[in-house]
Design a protein around this motif. Sequence first.
Motif, mmCIF file in Angstrom:
data_model
loop_
_atom_site.group_PDB
_atom_site.id
_atom_site.type_symbol
_atom_site.label_atom_id
_atom_site.label_comp_id
_atom_site.label_asym_id
_atom_site.label_seq_id
_atom_site.Cartn_x
_atom_site.Cartn_y
_atom_site.Cartn_z
ATOM 1 N N GLY A 1 -16.311 0.545 -9.241
ATOM 2 C CA GLY A 1 -17.222 1.573 -8.759
ATOM 3 C C GLY A 1 -16.710 2.235 -7.494
ATOM 4 N N ALA A 2 -15.394 2.212 -7.303
ATOM 5 C CA ALA A 2 -14.752 2.814 -6.136
ATOM 6 C C ALA A 2 -13.287 3.030 -6.477
ATOM 7 C CB ALA A 2 -14.868 1.910 -4.910
ATOM 8 N N GLU A 3 -12.651 3.935 -5.773
ATOM 9 C CA GLU A 3 -11.225 4.173 -6.011
ATOM 10 C C GLU A 3 -10.423 2.918 -5.683
ATOM 11 O OE1 GLU A 3 -7.569 7.112 -4.523
ATOM 12 O OE2 GLU A 3 -9.550 7.228 -3.583
ATOM 13 N N VAL A 4 -9.541 2.526 -6.593
ATOM 14 C CA VAL A 4 -8.683 1.357 -6.400
ATOM 15 C C VAL A 4 -7.226 1.803 -6.473
ATOM 16 C CG1 VAL A 4 -7.945 -0.884 -7.320
ATOM 17 C CG2 VAL A 4 -10.374 -0.247 -7.350
ATOM 18 N N VAL A 5 -6.463 1.444 -5.435
ATOM 19 C CA VAL A 5 -5.048 1.794 -5.349
ATOM 20 C C VAL A 5 -4.255 0.515 -5.126
ATOM 21 C CG1 VAL A 5 -3.309 3.182 -4.176
ATOM 22 C CG2 VAL A 5 -5.662 4.023 -4.331
ATOM 23 N N LEU A 6 -3.367 0.191 -6.039
ATOM 24 C CA LEU A 6 -2.588 -1.046 -5.969
ATOM 25 C C LEU A 6 -1.373 -0.873 -5.055
ATOM 26 C CD1 LEU A 6 -2.595 -1.802 -9.795
ATOM 27 C CD2 LEU A 6 -4.083 -2.848 -8.066
ATOM 28 N N LYS A 7 -1.172 -1.823 -4.142
ATOM 29 C CA LYS A 7 0.032 -1.856 -3.309
ATOM 30 C C LYS A 7 1.033 -2.801 -3.964
ATOM 31 C CE LYS A 7 2.749 -1.385 0.315
ATOM 32 N NZ LYS A 7 3.690 -0.247 0.367
ATOM 33 N N CYS A 8 2.147 -2.255 -4.441
ATOM 34 C CA CYS A 8 3.011 -2.965 -5.391
ATOM 35 C C CYS A 8 4.155 -3.718 -4.723
ATOM 36 C CB CYS A 8 3.548 -1.983 -6.415
ATOM 37 S SG CYS A 8 2.246 -1.123 -7.335
ATOM 38 N N GLU A 9 3.817 -4.787 -4.009
ATOM 39 C CA GLU A 9 4.861 -5.628 -3.427
ATOM 40 C C GLU A 9 5.590 -6.464 -4.481
ATOM 41 O OE1 GLU A 9 6.286 -6.277 -0.060
ATOM 42 O OE2 GLU A 9 5.633 -4.190 -0.294
ATOM 43 N N ASN A 10 5.075 -6.484 -5.702
ATOM 44 C CA ASN A 10 5.819 -7.103 -6.799
ATOM 45 C C ASN A 10 7.115 -6.355 -7.094
ATOM 46 O OD1 ASN A 10 3.967 -5.014 -7.707
ATOM 47 N ND2 ASN A 10 4.597 -5.499 -9.784
ATOM 48 N N LEU A 11 7.232 -5.122 -6.600
ATOM 49 C CA LEU A 11 8.435 -4.318 -6.774
ATOM 50 C C LEU A 11 9.350 -4.382 -5.558
ATOM 51 C CD1 LEU A 11 6.812 -1.157 -8.443
ATOM 52 C CD2 LEU A 11 7.778 -3.188 -9.544
ATOM 53 N N GLN A 12 9.044 -5.265 -4.632
ATOM 54 C CA GLN A 12 9.852 -5.450 -3.425
ATOM 55 C C GLN A 12 11.173 -6.140 -3.763
ATOM 56 O OE1 GLN A 12 11.281 -4.782 -0.446
ATOM 57 N NE2 GLN A 12 9.124 -4.527 0.221
ATOM 58 N N ARG A 13 12.147 -6.021 -2.903
ATOM 59 C CA ARG A 13 13.403 -6.765 -3.065
ATOM 60 C C ARG A 13 13.101 -8.259 -3.147
ATOM 61 N NH1 ARG A 13 18.296 -4.890 0.758
ATOM 62 N NH2 ARG A 13 19.350 -6.230 -0.760
ATOM 63 N N ALA A 14 13.760 -8.956 -4.041
ATOM 64 C CA ALA A 14 13.531 -10.382 -4.320
ATOM 65 C C ALA A 14 12.160 -10.637 -4.929
ATOM 66 C CB ALA A 14 13.732 -11.239 -3.071
ATOM 67 N N THR B 1 12.316 -2.484 0.716
ATOM 68 C CA THR B 1 11.827 -1.339 -0.058
ATOM 69 C C THR B 1 10.435 -0.943 0.431
ATOM 70 O OG1 THR B 1 13.050 -2.027 -2.017
ATOM 71 C CG2 THR B 1 11.182 -0.547 -2.367
ATOM 72 N N ARG B 2 10.249 0.336 0.635
ATOM 73 C CA ARG B 2 8.898 0.843 0.892
ATOM 74 C C ARG B 2 8.206 0.921 -0.468
ATOM 75 N NH1 ARG B 2 6.115 4.315 4.642
ATOM 76 N NH2 ARG B 2 4.672 5.704 3.580
ATOM 77 N N THR B 3 7.458 -0.103 -0.774
ATOM 78 C CA THR B 3 6.914 -0.224 -2.125
ATOM 79 C C THR B 3 5.848 0.832 -2.399
ATOM 80 O OG1 THR B 3 5.387 -1.934 -1.312
ATOM 81 C CG2 THR B 3 7.431 -2.671 -2.359
ATOM 82 N N PRO B 4 5.739 1.260 -3.645
ATOM 83 C CA PRO B 4 4.785 2.326 -3.973
ATOM 84 C C PRO B 4 3.359 1.821 -4.039
ATOM 85 C CG PRO B 4 5.894 1.577 -5.958
ATOM 86 C CD PRO B 4 6.552 0.855 -4.811
ATOM 87 N N VAL B 5 2.441 2.767 -4.035
ATOM 88 C CA VAL B 5 1.040 2.489 -4.353
ATOM 89 C C VAL B 5 0.727 3.221 -5.648
ATOM 90 C CG1 VAL B 5 0.301 2.094 -1.981
ATOM 91 C CG2 VAL B 5 0.213 4.408 -2.908
ATOM 92 N N VAL B 6 -0.106 2.590 -6.480
ATOM 93 C CA VAL B 6 -0.426 3.130 -7.797
ATOM 94 C C VAL B 6 -1.934 3.099 -7.995
ATOM 95 C CG1 VAL B 6 -0.153 2.838 -10.287
ATOM 96 C CG2 VAL B 6 1.768 2.335 -8.759
ATOM 97 N N GLU B 7 -2.520 4.255 -8.265
ATOM 98 C CA GLU B 7 -3.962 4.302 -8.525
ATOM 99 C C GLU B 7 -4.255 3.687 -9.889
ATOM 100 O OE1 GLU B 7 -7.705 7.470 -8.704
ATOM 101 O OE2 GLU B 7 -5.679 8.155 -8.195
ATOM 102 N N SER B 8 -5.316 2.889 -9.961
ATOM 103 C CA SER B 8 -5.727 2.272 -11.221
ATOM 104 C C SER B 8 -7.080 2.820 -11.633
ATOM 105 C CB SER B 8 -5.805 0.744 -11.078
ATOM 106 O OG SER B 8 -6.381 0.175 -12.237
ATOM 107 N N ARG B 9 -7.079 3.636 -12.664
ATOM 108 C CA ARG B 9 -8.336 4.203 -13.140
ATOM 109 C C ARG B 9 -9.222 3.114 -13.744
ATOM 110 N NH1 ARG B 9 -8.200 9.556 -16.725
ATOM 111 N NH2 ARG B 9 -6.312 8.491 -17.378
ATOM 112 N N ALA B 10 -8.601 2.168 -14.471
ATOM 113 C CA ALA B 10 -9.379 1.104 -15.110
ATOM 114 C C ALA B 10 -10.085 0.238 -14.070
ATOM 115 C CB ALA B 10 -8.470 0.241 -15.980
ATOM 116 N N LEU B 11 -9.370 -0.166 -13.030
ATOM 117 C CA LEU B 11 -9.982 -0.979 -11.982
ATOM 118 C C LEU B 11 -10.985 -0.167 -11.170
ATOM 119 C CD1 LEU B 11 -6.915 -3.092 -10.771
ATOM 120 C CD2 LEU B 11 -8.970 -3.947 -11.909
ATOM 121 N N SER B 12 -10.713 1.112 -10.984
ATOM 122 C CA SER B 12 -11.656 1.964 -10.255
ATOM 123 C C SER B 12 -12.994 2.029 -10.980
ATOM 124 C CB SER B 12 -11.079 3.369 -10.080
ATOM 125 O OG SER B 12 -9.899 3.351 -9.291
#
Length: 418
Positions: free
Chosen positions: A52-65, A37-48
């Motif tokens: 003090g910088a833009e934070v974008v989560l790379k969601c390999e937790n949503l990968q196959r297996a 799976t080409r896993t999504p990226v999700v922007e996190s406003r709370a973590l950003s």
Amino acid sequence: MEPSSRAYCRGVTPSTLPSVTADDVRAAATLLDGVITRTPVVESRALSQLAGAEVVLKCENLQRAGSFKVRGAYTRLSRLTPRERARGVVAASAGNHAQGVALAASMLGIDALVFMPVDAPLPKLSATRGYGAEVRQVGTSVDEALAAARVEAARSGRILIHPFDHADIVAGQGTIGLEILEQVPDVATVLVPLGGGGLVAGIAAVLADVAPHVRVIGVQAAQAAAYPGSLQTGRPTAVTPGPTMADGIAVGTPGQVPFGLVAGHGVEVRTVSEELLSRGLLMVLERSKLMVEPAGAAAVAALLAAAPGEFRGPVVPVLSGGNIDPLVLLRVVRHGLVAAGRYLQLRIRVADRPGALARLVDAVAAAGANIVQVEHSRTDVELSVSEVRVDMQVETKSAEHRTAVVERLRAEGFDVAV
């Protein structure tokens, strides 16, 4: 902010690097096209806001297996010769590599045997068996399971599929780096959970070649951190992992292949405490609505430990896996609530007379805390005959609120121990 420790290495030069390049990673990406799976990226406003910088989560937790591991496992297994495939494969894992190997083997029609520690999480055991692999439990760590897998490979002729110490494994994991570059083209910092090193080594290999300006940081659990000492000595050095909730990155010895890449590319390594791991998991669950395992939250834990503005953005923490036992999740969430000041356990002495407990309960309510559980004891030998002990668990809103609750109770004359 809770500090994290850092380590670098100056003893390994690029000339000593194993041969894993951006071209190797691109070849692995072609191989994996349509498989993973080409896993999504999700922007996190709370973590950003925290970073003090833009934070974008790379969601390999949503990968196959449920983790990134299938990338390297499929890459490695698909390159076996027909004769090697016929012999079958053997692997060792705390759970995620096990599932990745089992899934890849089922897709390629290869018989798989996996060794896992005796205390491996039940969902990971069940999932590995569900993909068709035989599972044998041995030892209390990944290193002990790996030793058993080596013995089995020598005895039976099965091909050992190492969880991190092979160029094909590293190249497969590195495909995450290519996806990050495509999904977040202006990425400046990548935070990566680090155990044996295959994931961070693959990402570092491709970014060093394609986007050398990107800062790559590996994050280890402090209780199982073999890389800091290894980087200082300039060679993989074993440690004995202590107890950690991050079983997925509890590896005692770095792999030769990933260590060379991590050291040669100058990857910084940080360590994070159990408190930071639990807070990171809770933050991702509560604010981003994403389920991760403790190891998968390591990159976010490092973000929580850093000072605002310490990392140049966009920052991409890799959520490496989401396979967590529900019972472990309950304990980790409770631990995270305590670490974040959202949960308070009190031991209070009160006079043994009518109305004393009611006055205590009223004081807690007036302080804005919510009582979860109360236990009342008269039999503690430390108590006088005119006292009782009340053990109370309450929910609070923040670390500041937690402190305010305790101070208010003491101001009203209660003998409070936290």
